[in-house]
Design a protein around this motif. Structure first.
Motif: not given
Length: 216
Positions: A76-82, A88-94, A71-73
């Motif tokens: 972290y990798f899916a959001l830039p795709q859209v 990375a900090f906020w990706c971790g929080v999400i 889920q972390v990956f």
């Protein structure tokens, strides 16, 4: 047999304290957002609206059926795709909030459903709507029952924050890994890491016991 390297331990502690601060920031934000998501989804699963219930069940099923690291990956990798670019900090929080929210939703649902059905019937008998009985009768009574499983989930979240080291967030575990790469003393650093996490979890457990006593 090599002696325990206390020099490395004293060297590492200031850096680990900084990593602990980052871990606390991430965990506090994740607890806040995860609890908000969990309570809302838990109440929606009790709403009686079938499409909404199915969506919540699908969310819970996905989170419970996939590893937190995946889920972390994904986040972290899916959001830039859209086209969504965040740190990375906020990706971790999400990621942690997304994971915790599903488990908290199940805790809320199960706790509310554990209240005797007569409470709902009594509320309906005096003219309350389903929403009113849920918010004013069932939810307050279920708070004490929610506390132990919620504490377990929050402890899991704190320990799970160590997974964020894989996306280069300099939290507690990542701080230790950096020092190991520099000093080549894995045993000493992982022992210190274990102590740091043990202290954090112990504080959480004490807070939980205090809240349980207050609710009682």
């Amino acid at each position: 047999m090599n002696e325990f390297d206390w020099g490395t331990v004293w060297y590492a502690i200031p850096y680990m304290l900084m990593g602990t601060w980052v871990t606390l920031e991430i965990c506090l934000l994740s607890i806040l957002f995860g609890t908000l998501v969990g309570v809302v989804c838990g109440l929606l699963s009790l709403s009686g609206v079938r499409p909404v219930q199915w969506l919540v069940r699908a969310y819970v099923y996905f989170v419970r059926g996939t590893p937190a690291l995946v889920q972390v990956f994904l986040i972290y990798f899916a959001l830039p795709q859209v086209g969504i670019y965040i740190s990375a900090f906020w990706c971790g929080v999400i990621a942690l909030s997304f994971n915790a929210g599903a488990f908290i939703a199940e805790i809320v649902r199960a706790s509310v459903e554990s209240i005797d059905a007569g409470q709902t019937e009594a509320a309906m008998a005096i003219g309350m709507t389903h929403r009113q009985s849920l918010l004013h009768i069932l939810l307050p009574q279920s708070l004490r029952r929610m506390t132990p499983p919620l504490t377990n989930e929050l402890i899991t979240l704190v320990k799970g924050s160590s997974l964020l080291s894989v996306i280069s967030i300099t939290e507690l575990t990542r701080s230790g890994q950096v020092i190991i790469a520099e000093r080549f003393t894995p045993f000493e650093i992982y022992m210190v890491l274990a102590v740091f996490y043990l202290v954090l979890i112990s504080i959480l457990s004490r807070l939980s016991e205090y809240v349980e006593k207050r609710l009682a």
